[in-house]
Design a protein around this motif. Structure first.
Motif, PDB file in Angstrom:
ATOM      1  N   ALA A  14      20.482  16.063  55.037  1.00  0.00           N
ATOM      2  CA  ALA A  14      21.065  14.842  55.583  1.00  0.00           C
ATOM      3  C   ALA A  14      20.305  14.423  56.834  1.00  0.00           C
ATOM      4  N   GLN A  15      20.164  13.114  57.015  1.00  0.00           N
ATOM      5  CA  GLN A  15      19.294  12.602  58.074  1.00  0.00           C
ATOM      6  C   GLN A  15      19.715  13.058  59.465  1.00  0.00           C
ATOM      7  N   ASN A  16      20.993  13.290  59.686  1.00  0.00           N
ATOM      8  CA  ASN A  16      21.431  13.719  61.013  1.00  0.00           C
ATOM      9  C   ASN A  16      20.878  15.086  61.382  1.00  0.00           C
ATOM     10  N   ASN A  17      20.516  15.903  60.391  1.00  0.00           N
ATOM     11  CA  ASN A  17      19.920  17.202  60.663  1.00  0.00           C
ATOM     12  C   ASN A  17      18.402  17.149  60.740  1.00  0.00           C
ATOM     13  N   VAL A  18      17.840  15.987  60.451  1.00  0.00           N
ATOM     14  CA  VAL A  18      16.403  15.785  60.631  1.00  0.00           C
ATOM     15  C   VAL A  18      16.111  15.250  62.038  1.00  0.00           C
ATOM     16  N   GLY A  19      17.098  14.559  62.624  1.00  0.00           N
ATOM     17  CA  GLY A  19      16.931  13.930  63.925  1.00  0.00           C
ATOM     18  C   GLY A  19      16.373  14.833  65.016  1.00  0.00           C
ATOM     19  N   PHE A  74      12.678  14.795  64.379  1.00  0.00           N
ATOM     20  CA  PHE A  74      12.035  13.491  64.296  1.00  0.00           C
ATOM     21  C   PHE A  74      13.067  12.444  64.714  1.00  0.00           C
ATOM     22  N   PRO A  75      13.175  12.165  66.009  1.00  0.00           N
ATOM     23  CA  PRO A  75      14.290  11.375  66.542  1.00  0.00           C
ATOM     24  C   PRO A  75      14.450   9.980  65.942  1.00  0.00           C
ATOM     25  N   LYS A  76      13.368   9.396  65.450  1.00  0.00           N
ATOM     26  CA  LYS A  76      13.477   8.028  64.949  1.00  0.00           C
ATOM     27  C   LYS A  76      14.451   7.909  63.771  1.00  0.00           C
ATOM     28  N   ILE A  77      14.584   8.985  63.010  1.00  0.00           N
ATOM     29  CA  ILE A  77      15.470   8.929  61.838  1.00  0.00           C
ATOM     30  C   ILE A  77      16.941   8.904  62.247  1.00  0.00           C
ATOM     31  N   ASP A  78      17.233   9.171  63.533  1.00  0.00           N
ATOM     32  CA  ASP A  78      18.603   9.055  64.030  1.00  0.00           C
ATOM     33  C   ASP A  78      19.147   7.633  63.866  1.00  0.00           C
ATOM     34  N   LEU A  79      18.271   6.669  63.727  1.00  0.00           N
ATOM     35  CA  LEU A  79      18.729   5.293  63.487  1.00  0.00           C
ATOM     36  C   LEU A  79      19.653   5.217  62.284  1.00  0.00           C
ATOM     37  N   LEU A  80      19.391   6.045  61.278  1.00  0.00           N
ATOM     38  CA  LEU A  80      20.198   6.016  60.059  1.00  0.00           C
ATOM     39  C   LEU A  80      21.550   6.701  60.245  1.00  0.00           C
TER      40      LEU A  80
END
Length: 354
Positions: free
Chosen positions: A115-120, A123-129
């Motif tokens: 899930a994108q919140n665990n990628v943030g 790679f902080p930019k994906i926190d947008l999602l």
């Protein structure tokens, strides 16, 4: 992966062959060098013929993660005629979400679905999602994630984090479940204690909604609900069902405040080792797998809601989203102010996608 070392007799010893007079005979040390070179070339070809891609993920069999992984395994094997074999490891067998991403960066794992919140954190930019109500509905999400804006979000991820986003596996909106009471209004929501992922955007969102969130790793979530450490949390309907949260949490409020957009990630190290045709096959197989996982999510949600209500006694409410959306706007404004002009421009680009 075995190496092919040339012809051997029934006892496993190399066969002796007599030199052919028309070709000439190479003997002595030169023959040894040639034999070793042939062994290495043929061995490398044999190893290449059965290269494995190890894919780990946290969710259970039958989940959308699992549907993606199994479809990807079958399709990649078909497209490469078996030269790339996928080995799937579900259910925390290789670790939790953030641990799996770290393993990609270290090169000890080839791929994951997270899930994108665990990628943030990587790679902080994906926190947008992870911003609340950033994606309006499923159709808007598809146009954002599969289009040019998606590439703006993660196009530089291989250089920054050593990981490729091959595709977004599926899109599912998260709803609030709890063990205590029905949620019909934001006031009802504010009275409970919720688990949230360890992601600053999601923590700030729950605070803006009026709750005091408890950040917990995904691997700890079900136990925390069962023991009363928290009253509830949020997940997509399909995940609530496949992970059996409905067995303890009998109240579900359809708020859809976050979109869960799990990324299918492959390590840069693995991708750089592929041929051009294998590289193409990875992307093609991922598109087929994403179509299968997305179809599962969209086609099953209504059915699962019926099953949760009729077979498992889950009470389902549909609270007015207006106050939640108003609170979400302040989270987005604060996020853009803290992160800078690039993030502000990307938020606008996402909103502008029709």
């Amino acid at each position: 992966m075995g190496y092919v070392s040339g012809s051997r007799d029934a006892g496993g010893s190399p066969r002796r062959t007599h030199p052919q007079p028309t070709v000439g005979h190479i003997g002595g040390p030169v023959a040894v060098v040639v034999a070793i070179a042939l062994w290495l070339v043929l061995g490398a070809a044999g190893a290449r013929a059965e290269q494995a891609l190890r894919l780990g993920f946290a969710l259970a069999q039958g989940s959308p993660h699992d549907t993606f992984a199994e479809t990807f395994r079958e399709e990649l094997g078909r497209l490469t005629a078996g030269s790339l074999q996928v080995e799937n490891y579900c259910c925390f067998k290789l670790g939790g979400d953030q641990e799996l991403v770290r393993k990609l960066q270290l090169g000890t794992l080839d791929a994951t679905i997270v899930a994108q919140n665990n990628v943030g954190p990587f790679f902080p930019k994906i926190d947008l999602l992870s911003l609340p109500y950033i994606l309006r509905d499923h159709e808007h999400a598809v146009r954002v994630l599969d289009g040019p804006v998606g590439q703006q979000l993660w196009g530089d991820m291989p250089e920054v984090a050593g990981v490729h986003v091959i595709t977004i596996a599926y899109i599912a909106f998260r709803h609030i479940f709890n063990t205590q009471r029905p949620i019909a209004t934001q006031a009802d929501f504010e009275q409970l204690k919720y688990r949230v992922p360890r992601n600053a955007v999601m923590v700030d969102t729950y605070k803006a909604f009026g709750a005091d969130p408890v950040p917990l790793a995904w691997s700890e979530t079900l136990t925390a609900v069962q023991t009363g450490t928290v009253d509830g949390g949020d997940l997509p309907v399909d995940v609530i069902y496949s992970q059996r949260f409905h067995e303890v949490a009998k109240h579900l409020a359809l708020t859809g405040h976050f979109a869960m957009t799990p990324a299918f990630l492959v390590s840069d190290r693995f991708m750089r080792g592929l041929s051009a045709s294998e590289h193409t096959a990875v992307y093609a197989a991922a598109r087929v797998a994403a179509a299968a996982a997305r179809a599962q999510v969209t086609s099953r949600e209504a059915t699962i809601l019926d099953v949760l209500a009729s077979d498992h006694g889950v009470g389902i409410t549909r609270p007015d989203k207006t106050p939640f959306i108003a609170a979400a706007s302040t989270v987005k404004q604060t996020f853009a102010a803290q992160r800078g002009s690039e993030y502000d421009a990307l938020i606008k680009a996402i909103h502008d996608v029709e």
